[in-house]
Enzyme design. Sequence first.
Site, PDB file in Angstrom:
ATOM      1  N   ARG A 176       2.532  -6.628   8.766  1.00 33.55           N
ATOM      2  CA  ARG A 176       1.821  -5.460   9.320  1.00 33.55           C
ATOM      3  C   ARG A 176       2.422  -5.029  10.657  1.00 33.55           C
ATOM      4  O   ARG A 176       2.543  -3.838  10.937  1.00 33.55           O
ATOM      5  CB  ARG A 176       0.328  -5.759   9.439  1.00 33.55           C
ATOM      6  CG  ARG A 176      -0.375  -5.660   8.070  1.00 33.55           C
ATOM      7  CD  ARG A 176      -1.802  -6.145   8.123  1.00 33.55           C
ATOM      8  NE  ARG A 176      -2.546  -5.794   6.910  1.00 33.55           N
ATOM      9  CZ  ARG A 176      -3.742  -6.310   6.616  1.00 33.55           C
ATOM     10  NH1 ARG A 176      -4.303  -7.193   7.426  1.00 33.55           N
ATOM     11  NH2 ARG A 176      -4.362  -5.943   5.510  1.00 33.55           N
TER      12      ARG A 176
ATOM     13  N   HIS B 284      -2.113  -5.489   1.531  1.00 33.16           N
ATOM     14  CA  HIS B 284      -3.417  -6.134   1.360  1.00 33.16           C
ATOM     15  C   HIS B 284      -3.177  -7.610   1.083  1.00 33.16           C
ATOM     16  O   HIS B 284      -2.206  -7.967   0.422  1.00 33.16           O
ATOM     17  CB  HIS B 284      -4.152  -5.515   0.158  1.00 33.16           C
ATOM     18  CG  HIS B 284      -5.361  -6.296  -0.270  1.00 33.16           C
ATOM     19  ND1 HIS B 284      -6.587  -6.166   0.347  1.00 33.16           N
ATOM     20  CD2 HIS B 284      -5.522  -7.249  -1.229  1.00 33.16           C
ATOM     21  CE1 HIS B 284      -7.455  -6.985  -0.224  1.00 33.16           C
ATOM     22  NE2 HIS B 284      -6.836  -7.651  -1.187  1.00 33.16           N
TER      23      HIS B 284
ATOM     24  N   TYR C 185     -12.479  -1.354  -3.690  1.00 27.11           N
ATOM     25  CA  TYR C 185     -12.996  -1.529  -2.328  1.00 27.11           C
ATOM     26  C   TYR C 185     -14.515  -1.355  -2.240  1.00 27.11           C
ATOM     27  O   TYR C 185     -15.040  -1.089  -1.169  1.00 27.11           O
ATOM     28  CB  TYR C 185     -12.289  -0.574  -1.368  1.00 27.11           C
ATOM     29  CG  TYR C 185     -10.900  -1.040  -0.971  1.00 27.11           C
ATOM     30  CD1 TYR C 185     -10.724  -2.157  -0.141  1.00 27.11           C
ATOM     31  CD2 TYR C 185      -9.761  -0.381  -1.417  1.00 27.11           C
ATOM     32  CE1 TYR C 185      -9.462  -2.595   0.235  1.00 27.11           C
ATOM     33  CE2 TYR C 185      -8.487  -0.808  -1.043  1.00 27.11           C
ATOM     34  CZ  TYR C 185      -8.347  -1.914  -0.215  1.00 27.11           C
ATOM     35  OH  TYR C 185      -7.091  -2.346   0.153  1.00 27.11           O
TER      36      TYR C 185
ATOM     37  N   ASN D  26      -1.991   0.141   6.713  1.00 27.07           N
ATOM     38  CA  ASN D  26      -1.463  -1.110   7.255  1.00 27.07           C
ATOM     39  C   ASN D  26      -0.589  -1.890   6.272  1.00 27.07           C
ATOM     40  O   ASN D  26      -0.533  -3.114   6.302  1.00 27.07           O
ATOM     41  CB  ASN D  26      -2.604  -1.969   7.815  1.00 27.07           C
ATOM     42  CG  ASN D  26      -3.634  -2.328   6.773  1.00 27.07           C
ATOM     43  OD1 ASN D  26      -3.526  -1.932   5.620  1.00 27.07           O
ATOM     44  ND2 ASN D  26      -4.633  -3.102   7.169  1.00 27.07           N
TER      45      ASN D  26
ATOM     46  N   GLU E  28      -9.888 -10.059  -7.493  1.00 23.39           N
ATOM     47  CA  GLU E  28      -8.909  -8.973  -7.326  1.00 23.39           C
ATOM     48  C   GLU E  28      -7.765  -9.080  -8.332  1.00 23.39           C
ATOM     49  O   GLU E  28      -7.291  -8.070  -8.859  1.00 23.39           O
ATOM     50  CB  GLU E  28      -8.390  -8.975  -5.886  1.00 23.39           C
ATOM     51  CG  GLU E  28      -9.479  -8.586  -4.887  1.00 23.39           C
ATOM     52  CD  GLU E  28      -9.156  -8.877  -3.434  1.00 23.39           C
ATOM     53  OE1 GLU E  28     -10.029  -8.637  -2.589  1.00 23.39           O
ATOM     54  OE2 GLU E  28      -8.027  -9.349  -3.144  1.00 23.39           O
TER      55      GLU E  28
ATOM     56  N   LYS F 183       0.818  -1.214   0.000  1.00 19.89           N
ATOM     57  CA  LYS F 183       0.000   0.000   0.000  1.00 19.89           C
ATOM     58  C   LYS F 183       0.857   1.272   0.000  1.00 19.89           C
ATOM     59  O   LYS F 183       2.061   1.220   0.272  1.00 19.89           O
ATOM     60  CB  LYS F 183      -0.937  -0.046   1.218  1.00 19.89           C
ATOM     61  CG  LYS F 183      -1.917  -1.233   1.164  1.00 19.89           C
ATOM     62  CD  LYS F 183      -2.919  -1.178   2.317  1.00 19.89           C
ATOM     63  CE  LYS F 183      -3.904  -2.330   2.248  1.00 19.89           C
ATOM     64  NZ  LYS F 183      -4.939  -2.239   3.316  1.00 19.89           N
TER      65      LYS F 183
HETATM   66  P1  GDP Z   1      -8.179  -6.723   5.738  1.00 16.85           P
HETATM   67  O1  GDP Z   1      -8.882  -7.860   5.033  1.00 16.85           O
HETATM   68  O2  GDP Z   1      -7.311  -7.178   6.883  1.00 16.85           O
HETATM   69  O3  GDP Z   1      -7.416  -5.827   4.777  1.00 16.85           O
HETATM   70  O4  GDP Z   1      -9.311  -5.812   6.433  1.00 16.85           O
HETATM   71  P2  GDP Z   1     -10.754  -5.331   5.952  1.00 16.85           P
HETATM   72  O5  GDP Z   1     -11.207  -6.082   4.734  1.00 16.85           O
HETATM   73  O6  GDP Z   1     -11.644  -5.329   7.147  1.00 16.85           O
HETATM   74  O7  GDP Z   1     -10.514  -3.783   5.566  1.00 16.85           O
HETATM   75  C1  GDP Z   1      -9.921  -3.427   4.339  1.00 16.85           C
HETATM   76  C2  GDP Z   1      -8.940  -2.311   4.595  1.00 16.85           C
HETATM   77  O8  GDP Z   1      -9.647  -1.165   5.052  1.00 16.85           O
HETATM   78  C3  GDP Z   1      -7.912  -2.577   5.708  1.00 16.85           C
HETATM   79  O9  GDP Z   1      -6.805  -3.323   5.285  1.00 16.85           O
HETATM   80  C4  GDP Z   1      -7.523  -1.166   6.099  1.00 16.85           C
HETATM   81  O10 GDP Z   1      -6.587  -0.579   5.185  1.00 16.85           O
HETATM   82  C5  GDP Z   1      -8.842  -0.420   5.953  1.00 16.85           C
HETATM   83  N1  GDP Z   1      -9.545  -0.335   7.252  1.00 16.85           N
HETATM   84  C6  GDP Z   1     -10.129  -1.327   7.971  1.00 16.85           C
HETATM   85  N2  GDP Z   1     -10.679  -0.866   9.100  1.00 16.85           N
HETATM   86  C7  GDP Z   1     -10.439   0.483   9.113  1.00 16.85           C
HETATM   87  C8  GDP Z   1     -10.748   1.540  10.033  1.00 16.85           C
HETATM   88  O11 GDP Z   1     -11.358   1.333  11.081  1.00 16.85           O
HETATM   89  N3  GDP Z   1     -10.320   2.793   9.677  1.00 16.85           N
HETATM   90  C9  GDP Z   1      -9.645   3.051   8.525  1.00 16.85           C
HETATM   91  N4  GDP Z   1      -9.265   4.308   8.252  1.00 16.85           N
HETATM   92  N5  GDP Z   1      -9.342   2.083   7.632  1.00 16.85           N
HETATM   93  C10 GDP Z   1      -9.720   0.812   7.931  1.00 16.85           C
END
Ligand code: GDP
Length: 138
Positions: free
Chosen positions: A103, A116, A50, A113, A127, A10
């Site tokens: 991470r 992905h 997304y 973070n 994807e 990222k």
């Molecule tokens: P992942 O599968 O571990 O990437 O997590 P998710 O699918 O839940 O979320 C997708 C991405 O959205 C994450 O990798 C983060 O970059 C972002 N994200 C998730 N939760 C939050 C949050 O609470 N705040 C913000 N700003 N970004 C978030």
Amino acid sequence: MSNRTFTMIKPDATSKGYTGAILDQIIQSGFKVKAMKWIHLTPSQAGQFYEVHKERPFYGELVEFMSSGPIVAAILEKDNAVADFRTLIGATNFKDAAEGTIRKKYASSIGENAVHGSDSDENAAIESNFFFSNFERF
Ligand code: GDP
């Protein structure tokens, strides 16, 4: 079970110069790179990628962040690729991520973070197809 997953390094990680170290850890962990590109997403492209998170409160922030600088997108191959890669990158929030995970080492917040990793075989395929044509992978 598929042997492929999809990843992005990222914008936070590419801008801090972590790209090489992250790729090295991925490769040292047994993943083979099957496609790769360095690309700067537009807000519209990041929003499309997304789309599943559209209703989440952080969607706007996520789209802005993911289009704020270049990323590295890649298709990776390994037995049990999706699950093993999720283990390698660690929890979404780096504070909860295990020691030694990507991470834990390189993320700076729950949103920024570093990497992905696809969460299912189905999403890995969707994807990968978002970023790569059949001519761009082997
Ligand atoms: P992942 O599968 O571990 O990437 O997590 P998710 O699918 O839940 O979320 C997708 C991405 O959205 C994450 O990798 C983060 O970059 C972002 N994200 C998730 N939760 C939050 C949050 O609470 N705040 C913000 N700003 N970004 C978030």
